[in-house]
Design a protein around this motif. Structure first.
Motif, PDB file in Angstrom:
ATOM      1  N   LEU A   9       0.821  -1.207   0.000  1.00 54.25           N
ATOM      2  CA  LEU A   9       0.000   0.000   0.000  1.00 54.25           C
ATOM      3  C   LEU A   9       0.860   1.263   0.000  1.00 54.25           C
ATOM      4  N   LEU A  10       1.955   1.257   0.767  1.00 53.89           N
ATOM      5  CA  LEU A  10       2.855   2.409   0.759  1.00 53.89           C
ATOM      6  C   LEU A  10       3.508   2.602  -0.605  1.00 53.89           C
ATOM      7  N   ALA A  11       3.905   1.497  -1.235  1.00 56.45           N
ATOM      8  CA  ALA A  11       4.505   1.594  -2.570  1.00 56.45           C
ATOM      9  C   ALA A  11       3.488   2.098  -3.585  1.00 56.45           C
ATOM     10  N   ALA A  12       2.252   1.616  -3.509  1.00 59.85           N
ATOM     11  CA  ALA A  12       1.212   2.066  -4.438  1.00 59.85           C
ATOM     12  C   ALA A  12       0.883   3.541  -4.214  1.00 59.85           C
ATOM     13  N   LEU A  13       0.844   3.972  -2.970  1.00 58.99           N
ATOM     14  CA  LEU A  13       0.579   5.382  -2.673  1.00 58.99           C
ATOM     15  C   LEU A  13       1.685   6.271  -3.230  1.00 58.99           C
ATOM     16  N   THR A  14       2.921   5.865  -3.052  1.00 57.33           N
ATOM     17  CA  THR A  14       4.052   6.633  -3.569  1.00 57.33           C
ATOM     18  C   THR A  14       4.015   6.713  -5.083  1.00 57.33           C
ATOM     19  N   LEU A  15       3.773   5.593  -5.733  1.00 54.13           N
ATOM     20  CA  LEU A  15       3.700   5.563  -7.190  1.00 54.13           C
ATOM     21  C   LEU A  15       2.556   6.431  -7.702  1.00 54.13           C
ATOM     22  N   ALA A  16       1.393   6.323  -7.077  1.00 60.05           N
ATOM     23  CA  ALA A  16       0.241   7.115  -7.513  1.00 60.05           C
ATOM     24  C   ALA A  16       0.481   8.610  -7.324  1.00 60.05           C
ATOM     25  N   ALA A  17       1.095   8.985  -6.220  1.00 63.87           N
ATOM     26  CA  ALA A  17       1.363  10.405  -5.968  1.00 63.87           C
ATOM     27  C   ALA A  17       2.346  10.973  -6.984  1.00 63.87           C
ATOM     28  N   CYS A  18       3.410  10.233  -7.265  1.00 64.36           N
ATOM     29  CA  CYS A  18       4.409  10.716  -8.231  1.00 64.36           C
ATOM     30  C   CYS A  18       3.827  10.783  -9.640  1.00 64.36           C
ATOM     31  N   LEU A  19       3.114   9.745 -10.043  1.00 57.08           N
ATOM     32  CA  LEU A  19       2.501   9.761 -11.372  1.00 57.08           C
ATOM     33  C   LEU A  19       1.462  10.863 -11.482  1.00 57.08           C
ATOM     34  N   GLY A  20       0.670  11.040 -10.439  1.00 59.90           N
ATOM     35  CA  GLY A  20      -0.330  12.107 -10.458  1.00 59.90           C
ATOM     36  C   GLY A  20       0.303  13.478 -10.564  1.00 59.90           C
ATOM     37  N   TYR A  21       1.387  13.684  -9.852  1.00 57.59           N
ATOM     38  CA  TYR A  21       2.089  14.972  -9.902  1.00 57.59           C
ATOM     39  C   TYR A  21       2.572  15.271 -11.321  1.00 57.59           C
ATOM     40  N   PHE A  22       3.212  14.292 -11.943  1.00 51.82           N
ATOM     41  CA  PHE A  22       3.730  14.537 -13.286  1.00 51.82           C
ATOM     42  C   PHE A  22       2.630  14.605 -14.335  1.00 51.82           C
ATOM     43  N   LEU A  23       1.536  13.879 -14.135  1.00 52.57           N
ATOM     44  CA  LEU A  23       0.407  13.995 -15.055  1.00 52.57           C
ATOM     45  C   LEU A  23      -0.227  15.376 -14.993  1.00 52.57           C
ATOM     46  N   ILE A  49       3.911  16.600  -1.838  1.00 56.97           N
ATOM     47  CA  ILE A  49       4.422  15.299  -2.279  1.00 56.97           C
ATOM     48  C   ILE A  49       5.680  14.935  -1.491  1.00 56.97           C
ATOM     49  N   ILE A  50       6.564  15.897  -1.269  1.00 60.78           N
ATOM     50  CA  ILE A  50       7.781  15.630  -0.496  1.00 60.78           C
ATOM     51  C   ILE A  50       7.428  15.249   0.940  1.00 60.78           C
ATOM     52  N   LEU A  51       6.472  15.944   1.541  1.00 60.35           N
ATOM     53  CA  LEU A  51       6.035  15.603   2.891  1.00 60.35           C
ATOM     54  C   LEU A  51       5.443  14.193   2.932  1.00 60.35           C
ATOM     55  N   MET A  52       4.635  13.844   1.935  1.00 57.91           N
ATOM     56  CA  MET A  52       4.054  12.511   1.879  1.00 57.91           C
ATOM     57  C   MET A  52       5.139  11.448   1.740  1.00 57.91           C
ATOM     58  N   LEU A  53       6.154  11.704   0.927  1.00 54.61           N
ATOM     59  CA  LEU A  53       7.249  10.754   0.765  1.00 54.61           C
ATOM     60  C   LEU A  53       8.044  10.592   2.066  1.00 54.61           C
ATOM     61  N   CYS A  54       8.210  11.666   2.818  1.00 56.09           N
ATOM     62  CA  CYS A  54       8.893  11.571   4.116  1.00 56.09           C
ATOM     63  C   CYS A  54       8.081  10.733   5.095  1.00 56.09           C
ATOM     64  N   VAL A  55       6.768  10.910   5.106  1.00 59.02           N
ATOM     65  CA  VAL A  55       5.906  10.116   5.984  1.00 59.02           C
ATOM     66  C   VAL A  55       5.953   8.644   5.589  1.00 59.02           C
ATOM     67  N   VAL A  56       5.900   8.372   4.283  1.00 58.21           N
ATOM     68  CA  VAL A  56       5.958   6.986   3.798  1.00 58.21           C
ATOM     69  C   VAL A  56       7.301   6.358   4.179  1.00 58.21           C
ATOM     70  N   ALA A  57       8.391   7.091   4.015  1.00 59.62           N
ATOM     71  CA  ALA A  57       9.709   6.554   4.373  1.00 59.62           C
ATOM     72  C   ALA A  57       9.807   6.279   5.871  1.00 59.62           C
ATOM     73  N   THR A  58       9.225   7.146   6.679  1.00 60.40           N
ATOM     74  CA  THR A  58       9.231   6.934   8.121  1.00 60.40           C
ATOM     75  C   THR A  58       8.422   5.694   8.499  1.00 60.40           C
ATOM     76  N   LEU A  59       7.256   5.546   7.913  1.00 60.50           N
ATOM     77  CA  LEU A  59       6.437   4.364   8.187  1.00 60.50           C
ATOM     78  C   LEU A  59       7.115   3.096   7.693  1.00 60.50           C
TER      79      LEU A  59
END
Length: 69
Positions: A9-23, A49-59
């Protein structure tokens, strides 16, 4: 088993956020032309997005320590 699902789920969230940002940047750059409190929306989106990636990395880092998320 629970941590494997959580990792996916964390990997899917990260992928979706990055793809959404670039789209959004590629397909609808006019959506990011506004400002909120004097800051451009594009900068606020990048910071979110950077804050979300920091939270995902911490989790994600806590999963290897035997902790439950």
């Amino acid at each position: 088993m629970k941590s494997a699902l959580f990792q996916r789920l964390l990997a899917a969230l990260t992928l979706a956020a990055c793809l959404g940002y670039f789209l959004v940047l590629a397909l609808r750059p006019d959506w990011l032309s506004g400002c909120v409190a004097g800051l451009p929306l594009s900068i606020l989106l990048a910071l979110a997005i950077i804050l979300m990636l920091c939270v995902v990395a911490t989790l994600y880092s806590g999963l290897g320590d035997g902790e439950e998320p």
